[in-house]
Design a protein around this motif. Structure first.
Motif, PDB file in Angstrom:
ATOM      1  N   THR A  70       1.068  54.501  61.170  1.00 16.48           N
ATOM      2  CA  THR A  70       1.781  54.687  62.437  1.00 16.48           C
ATOM      3  C   THR A  70       2.474  53.409  62.897  1.00 16.48           C
ATOM      4  O   THR A  70       3.550  53.469  63.463  1.00 16.48           O
ATOM      5  CB  THR A  70       0.815  55.167  63.544  1.00 16.48           C
ATOM      6  N   THR A  71       1.885  52.246  62.625  1.00 16.54           N
ATOM      7  CA  THR A  71       2.492  50.998  63.078  1.00 16.54           C
ATOM      8  C   THR A  71       3.469  50.485  62.026  1.00 16.54           C
ATOM      9  O   THR A  71       3.418  50.887  60.858  1.00 16.54           O
ATOM     10  CB  THR A  71       1.418  49.916  63.339  1.00 16.54           C
ATOM     11  N   LYS A  75       3.141  50.821  57.991  1.00 15.50           N
ATOM     12  CA  LYS A  75       4.232  51.418  57.213  1.00 15.50           C
ATOM     13  C   LYS A  75       4.722  50.461  56.134  1.00 15.50           C
ATOM     14  O   LYS A  75       5.035  50.874  55.014  1.00 15.50           O
ATOM     15  CB  LYS A  75       5.374  51.833  58.139  1.00 15.50           C
TER      16      LYS A  75
END
Length: 193
Positions: A70-71, A75
């Protein structure tokens, strides 16, 4: 007239009936498939001068977390890992005498797959953990396939969480199962061709 014993028995029966759907839901949730950190699967099919490989590994083994990234930092880790895995002949080294080259390499990071009969939407429920896995498929051509007598992997060096690869090898001579580990990152393929 209802005795204390009958009342307790009736209450116990009702408690069991009320809890059955909850217990069934919990049992169903536990059966969402084998998710074992540290263990991946490598399938190898060899026919003629072609080698096809498929690697499936938990996200925890590859990038150090099991949820969907998600961050930006997460990623970036996923993209770096995908690039590393895409270099199949660096991750899985075949003998140089076999003169192998990569035809295709496809690497994906995705939600963990479910097995037939399992609910696909469990990971989408609020509060439920989401597991990710890496799935890579490769096609390799070797000029001298008879020289493919073994396989050495950098998988355990490249990916800190990897501890074990369950390997399935299929050739015209039949099927073989083996394991590669941090302590034994090699696979003997002598006689399987």
């Amino acid at each position: 007239m209802i005795t204390a014993s009958t009342a307790r028995s009736t209450i116990a029966s009702l408690a069991i009936l009320v809890s059955l759907p909850v217990l069934a839901d919990q049992a169903e949730h536990r059966q969402l498939g084998p998710h074992v950190h540290g263990q991946g699967t490598l399938d190898i099919a060899i026919e003629g001068n072609k080698i096809e490989m498929e690697l499936v590994a938990p996200g925890m083994d590859i990038v150090g977390f099991e949820h969907v990234a998600t961050t930006d930092e997460q990623k970036a880790k996923v993209e770096k890992a995908k690039a590393q895995l895409a270099d199949v002949l660096n991750v899985f080294k075949l003998p140089s005498a076999a003169k192998c080259k990569t035809d295709t390499a496809n690497v994906e990071s995705r939600k963990e797959t479910h097995h037939p009969g399992e609910k696909d939407d469990d990971d989408d429920k609020p509060g439920e953990p989401q597991h990710s896995e890496f799935h890579a498929t490769y096609t390799i051509t070797c000029e001298a396939p008879e020289s493919v007598t073994g396989l050495e992997t950098a998988y355990f060096t490249d990916f800190a969480g990897g501890q074990l690869l369950n390997v399935n090898v299929t050739t015209p001579k039949g099927q073989t199962q083996a394991q590669m580990t941090r302590e034994k990152p090699t696979l003997d393929l002598t006689g399987v061709m």
